[in-house]
Design a protein around this motif. Structure first.
Motif, PDB file in Angstrom:
ATOM      1  N   SER A  93      29.337  41.124  37.795  1.00  0.00           N
ATOM      2  CA  SER A  93      29.974  40.745  39.053  1.00  0.00           C
ATOM      3  C   SER A  93      30.885  39.586  38.657  1.00  0.00           C
ATOM      4  O   SER A  93      30.540  38.413  38.820  1.00  0.00           O
ATOM      5  N   TYR A  94      32.041  39.928  38.097  1.00  0.00           N
ATOM      6  CA  TYR A  94      32.823  38.966  37.321  1.00  0.00           C
ATOM      7  C   TYR A  94      33.351  37.799  38.145  1.00  0.00           C
ATOM      8  O   TYR A  94      33.197  36.634  37.754  1.00  0.00           O
ATOM      9  N   SER A  95      33.995  38.096  39.278  1.00  0.00           N
ATOM     10  CA  SER A  95      34.585  36.998  40.057  1.00  0.00           C
ATOM     11  C   SER A  95      33.511  36.037  40.547  1.00  0.00           C
ATOM     12  O   SER A  95      33.703  34.817  40.564  1.00  0.00           O
ATOM     13  N   ALA A  96      32.354  36.586  40.947  1.00  0.00           N
ATOM     14  CA  ALA A  96      31.259  35.727  41.390  1.00  0.00           C
ATOM     15  C   ALA A  96      30.707  34.917  40.214  1.00  0.00           C
ATOM     16  O   ALA A  96      30.364  33.740  40.362  1.00  0.00           O
ATOM     17  N   MET A  97      30.648  35.531  39.038  1.00  0.00           N
ATOM     18  CA  MET A  97      30.086  34.854  37.864  1.00  0.00           C
ATOM     19  C   MET A  97      30.957  33.678  37.437  1.00  0.00           C
ATOM     20  O   MET A  97      30.439  32.581  37.181  1.00  0.00           O
ATOM     21  N   ILE A  98      32.274  33.876  37.370  1.00  0.00           N
ATOM     22  CA  ILE A  98      33.125  32.782  36.891  1.00  0.00           C
ATOM     23  C   ILE A  98      33.259  31.670  37.929  1.00  0.00           C
ATOM     24  O   ILE A  98      33.525  30.520  37.577  1.00  0.00           O
TER      25      ILE A  98
END
Length: 207
Positions: A93-98
């Motif tokens: 969940s890339y955007s949430a992770m970064i």
């Protein structure tokens, strides 16, 4: 004997991960080993969530074996499948992770699977140490953007039958591994509507 089989399996899966990332970027051997050193091989059961909606993601993964989906749930409890991810795909969940914010969607195993998990903190630790990791990250982001743009185009321009045909082209073989109601949720239609399309096309109904 069991130990030797497990060791061989680990070596084979390590090679699988290295081959996958080298298709995306030029990764020197020493750098590839650094990624392996921060990766943890993990089995995951069918129906288990790798990331849950509302959870702040602190990891991503590579799929060695198995099949996953990303899905949203609305206020009424209806599920909407964002995408399917088979072997040799990356999960995040890339955007949430970064941003270190809660994920808007869940990541579910549709089959028993084996994945290599990388903690985001460990990934950040190697990201700036060699240009190859920036190249890999850019390749993954570009790949995700192309997929997102194609999906938006399908929904804006094509009818359900055309979207189903594109699904069959983009995910060869997955039609036999995914239940009809999940494919319908990916296409944005009901299971009944998908059954009609499948009958028209002569596709066997898996239920």
């Amino acid at each position: 004997m069991a130990y030797l089989l497990l060791a061989k399996q680990r070596i084979s899966m390590a090679e699988q991960l290295i081959q996958a990332i080298r298709k995306l970027a030029d990764i020197p051997k020493g750098e590839a080993n650094r990624l392996l050193n921060i990766s943890q091989l993990k089995p995951i059961k069918r129906g288990e969530l790798f990331i849950s909606e509302g959870q702040i993601p602190r990891k991503f993964a590579f799929i060695h074996e198995g099949l996953f989906r990303y899905y949203y749930v609305d206020d009424k409890g209806s599920e909407f499948t964002k995408g399917f991810f088979p072997e040799n795909s990356f999960l995040s969940s890339y955007s949430a992770m970064i941003q270190q914010k809660p994920s808007h969607f869940s990541i579910e195993a549709l089959e028993d699977a084996t994945i290599s998990v990388v903690k985001y903190q460990d990934w950040q630790g190697i990201l700036s140490t060699h240009p190859c990791w920036q190249s890999l990250l850019l390749a993954l982001i570009e790949k995700a953007f192309i997929k997102k743009e194609s999906r938006e185009r399908e929904f804006l321009l094509f009818d359900a039958e055309k979207r189903y045909r594109i699904f069959l082209e983009n995910y060869p073989g997955l039609n036999q591994r995914i239940k009809q109601h999940l494919i319908a949720s990916y296409l944005g239609i009901t299971s009944v509507a998908l059954s009609r399309i499948r009958r028209k096309m002569g596709v066997v109904n898996l239920g």
